[in-house]
Design an enzyme around this catalytic site. Structure first.
Site, PDB file in Angstrom:
ATOM      1  N   LYS A 177      16.116 -13.175  -2.888  1.00 58.10           N
ATOM      2  CA  LYS A 177      17.140 -13.754  -2.009  1.00 58.10           C
ATOM      3  C   LYS A 177      16.488 -14.226  -0.714  1.00 58.10           C
ATOM      4  O   LYS A 177      15.648 -13.521  -0.149  1.00 58.10           O
ATOM      5  CB  LYS A 177      18.241 -12.716  -1.722  1.00 58.10           C
ATOM      6  CG  LYS A 177      19.424 -13.292  -0.928  1.00 58.10           C
ATOM      7  CD  LYS A 177      20.555 -12.266  -0.747  1.00 58.10           C
ATOM      8  CE  LYS A 177      21.721 -12.871   0.009  1.00 58.10           C
ATOM      9  NZ  LYS A 177      22.837 -11.923   0.206  1.00 58.10           N
TER      10      LYS A 177
ATOM     11  N   SER B 228      27.656 -13.117  -1.089  1.00 59.74           N
ATOM     12  CA  SER B 228      26.723 -14.137  -0.649  1.00 59.74           C
ATOM     13  C   SER B 228      25.486 -14.285  -1.537  1.00 59.74           C
ATOM     14  O   SER B 228      24.812 -15.313  -1.460  1.00 59.74           O
ATOM     15  CB  SER B 228      26.258 -13.831   0.775  1.00 59.74           C
ATOM     16  OG  SER B 228      25.481 -12.639   0.798  1.00 59.74           O
TER      17      SER B 228
ATOM     18  N   SER C  89      28.438  -8.441  -1.325  1.00 63.26           N
ATOM     19  CA  SER C  89      27.601  -9.611  -1.639  1.00 63.26           C
ATOM     20  C   SER C  89      26.628  -9.453  -2.798  1.00 63.26           C
ATOM     21  O   SER C  89      26.006 -10.433  -3.209  1.00 63.26           O
ATOM     22  CB  SER C  89      26.809 -10.039  -0.399  1.00 63.26           C
ATOM     23  OG  SER C  89      27.639 -10.720   0.493  1.00 63.26           O
TER      24      SER C  89
END
Lengths: 119, 484
Positions: B76, B151, B175
């Site tokens: 990420k 997210s 998330s």
């Protein structure tokens, strides 16, 4: 309130009383301008109304917290109520100024350049 | 090759049946082939990946391999990676090449895992749909007109489409779990303090935790193992040994007590999603578990409490983005104030600005007690509900999200509705507990996630409970069509 550099910047420590009180949440565009100013956040004038609406919605939603009786409840800062650890005060990192300044917008002679602050 | 489990891939590597270099090329090819339409990867690091793969092959040949050595993964773009752009999905950091590795990045490097690139995400991890990214939305591989969740949407979409066997994520209000649910994969948010936050760009420091996204609980266990551990560089890291997650997977579920909070099965829950969750609970009953109805009376306050605590912390954390030492700087600032204001105005997107303003307002003098302190008190009430519940049950279960993946654009104009997509996940962050999402079924061809919540530091128990379910069901092996 604190003044800096020829009075151009003043840090508001408190929003004016006519800003909105909790309990009847509706933030006007002036309040949005003041918040954006406090946060040093450039917000287009054209977007103020949209932010005023969405922040009002969010704070109205948050109002439900007021219905809860929290007298005597200790605020929770860490889920495990852990406290800050102390470590011996010894050097643990090497100086990497050149590496860190390679990604800076503007540097000169090892210094970060910003517009003139004091004349 | 991309359908194999991690342990199958690792065994193949050790037996010399395949090389990490070939495996890495295979996944790089898949990203090349499929990611144009998914937009899950914002930075591809093909050269570095192939170099790392060759080094991993040498380690394997030398008999110095761990379970992740030579295994490709996507990272990420919130984790700092030395010399590789770390954008956090923001224009503000579009030009930011991190000068150091996050602890998680460093640990995965040491484990010999091969980073293929960095994944798309909501800007500064603020979003539940991956639509707030500066790099454009990620598409859900199950239906490209729908969001992947957020997210960590890029990570979830990429694992679902098998563009990588593993990905990292972070979870501040859901998330990891919510995108895992919407994309039909397995994701775990550890106990607060289990995974180091050093070098993980801060959104809300008292809530943020990194964790794994994978195709199964067994795979997630191996990635979590490598990510976890005490880190003196993170002042909130907990100094406590890490359990052997893989070793505990097979434990019997006989006698397991599962709590079902009635608040997680309210009128906000989609009826078809509810039916899937109930079927999964029945499956657990047949595995030997006992089901108990419980109540978490203050959990309904978790979304409003979160939307004070998280923006307040974000407004403080993001003040470091000022256009002086790194990141975006506006052209021709006329003075220092103009430099700050315009650099931040240009660098941040609308949702990030909104949250900075919520936080600034909630923290401003005269309002601090009414908002932040009040929310921190409510947070303790929410935590105490869980503590009490865990006196009687081993794990808590319910839906991860109230609906399946929604359409792109459907909720982007209405922040409060968007925030409510995290209604079942946020309480877990506020309490600092570990939580997990595993695929439990499909509704109209879209995945549904079952949420598992454990007591503090019981990640191993959650993985075990998830793994036993995955041994008798095949929801986690279902794949979106078109990515074979």
């Amino acid at each position: 309130m604190r003044l800096q550099s020829r009075g151009q910047i003043c840090y508001l420590s408190r929003l004016p009383e006519n800003a909105v009180e909790t309990g009847n949440m509706s933030l006007d565009q002036d309040t949005i301008r003041r918040i954006a100013r406090l946060a040093r956040l450039g917000v287009d004038e054209a977007e103020n109304a949209t932010y005023a609406r969405s922040l009002s919605d969010i704070f109205a939603f948050v109002e439900q917290l007021n219905a809860v009786d929290t007298r005597g409840i200790e605020p929770m800062a860490h889920p495990l109520d852990a406290i800050q650890r102390l470590r011996p005060d010894v050097v643990s990192e090497e100086n990497q100024r050149d590496k860190f300044q390679k990604i800076a917008p503007r540097v000169e002679s090892g210094l970060y350049l910003v517009p003139r602050v004091i004349e | 090759m991309h359908q194999k489990s991690l342990s199958e891939l690792a065994a193949g590597l050790r037996a010399g049946e395949l090389t990490s270099e070939a495996l890495t090329r295979h996944f790089l090819d898949r990203i090349e082939r499929f990611d144009g339409e998914l937009n899950s990867v914002v930075t591809l690091t093909a050269e570095q990946a192939l170099q790392a793969a060759r080094e991993a092959d040498q380690r394997i040949a030398a008999g110095d391999a761990g379970p992740l050595t030579g295994i490709p993964f996507l990272h990420k773009d919130i984790f700092c990676t030395d010399g590789v752009r770390t954008s956090c999905g923001s224009r503000m950091l579009d030009n930011f090449e991190a000068p150091y590795d996050a602890t998680v990045s460093e640990k995965l490097k040491q484990a010999g895992a091969v980073m293929l690139g960095k994944t798309n995400m909501d800007e500064f991890a603020m979003g539940s749909s991956n639509e707030t990214s500066f790099y454009g939305p990620v598409k859900n591989p199950w239906d490209r007109e729908r969001v992947p969740g957020g997210s960590s949407g890029g990570s979830a979409a990429a694992v679902a489409a098998r563009l990588a066997p593993l990905a990292t994520g972070t979870d501040t209000g859901g998330s990891i779990r919510q995108p895992a649910a919407l994309c039909g994969i397995t994701g775990l948010k550890p106990t607060y303090g289990r995974v180091s936050r050093y070098g993980m760009i801060a959104f809300a420091s008292s809530l943020d935790q990194g964790g794994p996204l994978a195709g199964s609980a067994a795979d997630a266990a191996l990635l979590l193992q490598a990510m976890s551990g005490f880190d003196p560089r993170d002042s909130t890291s907990i100094d406590r040994p890490v359990d052997d997650y893989a070793a505990g997977l097979e434990q019997d579920l006989d006698g397991l007590v599962i709590g079902l909070p009635k608040e997680f099965f309210d009128e906000g829950l989609d009826a078809e999603v509810r039916a899937v969750i109930e079927a999964a609970i029945e499956q657990y009953r047949s595995l030997g578990a006992t089901i108990k109805d419980i109540s978490l009376p203050n959990s309904s306050l978790s979304v409003p409490a979160y939307y004070v605590v998280a923006p307040a912390e974000c407004s403080s954390n993001l003040s470091r983005m000022d256009g002086v030492r790194f990141g975006h700087r506006c052209d021709d600032p006329k003075d220092l104030d103009d430099l700050y204001t315009r650099s931040r105005g240009e660098g941040f997107g609308a949702e990030v600005k909104r949250r900075i303003m919520i936080g600034t307002y909630a923290l401003s003098a005269g309002y601090y007690d009414a908002y932040y302190l009040k929310a921190q008190q409510v947070r303790r009430l929410i935590r105490d509900d869980f503590v009490k519940a865990f006196e009687d049950v081993d794990v808590i279960m319910g839906p991860t999200a109230p609906t399946t993946a929604f359409k792109l654009g459907e909720k982007s104009d209405d922040p409060v509705t968007m925030y409510l997509s995290d209604i079942y996940t946020i309480a877990v962050n506020l309490a600092g507990l570990p939580g997990m999402s595993i695929p439990a079924g499909l509704v109209n061809g879209l995945p549904v996630g079952l949420q598992l919540i454990g007591n503090y530091f019981e990640e191993g128990r959650l993985l075990n409970v998830a793994h036993r379910y995955q041994q008798v069901t095949d929801w986690h092996t279902q794949r979106p069509a078109g990515y074979e």
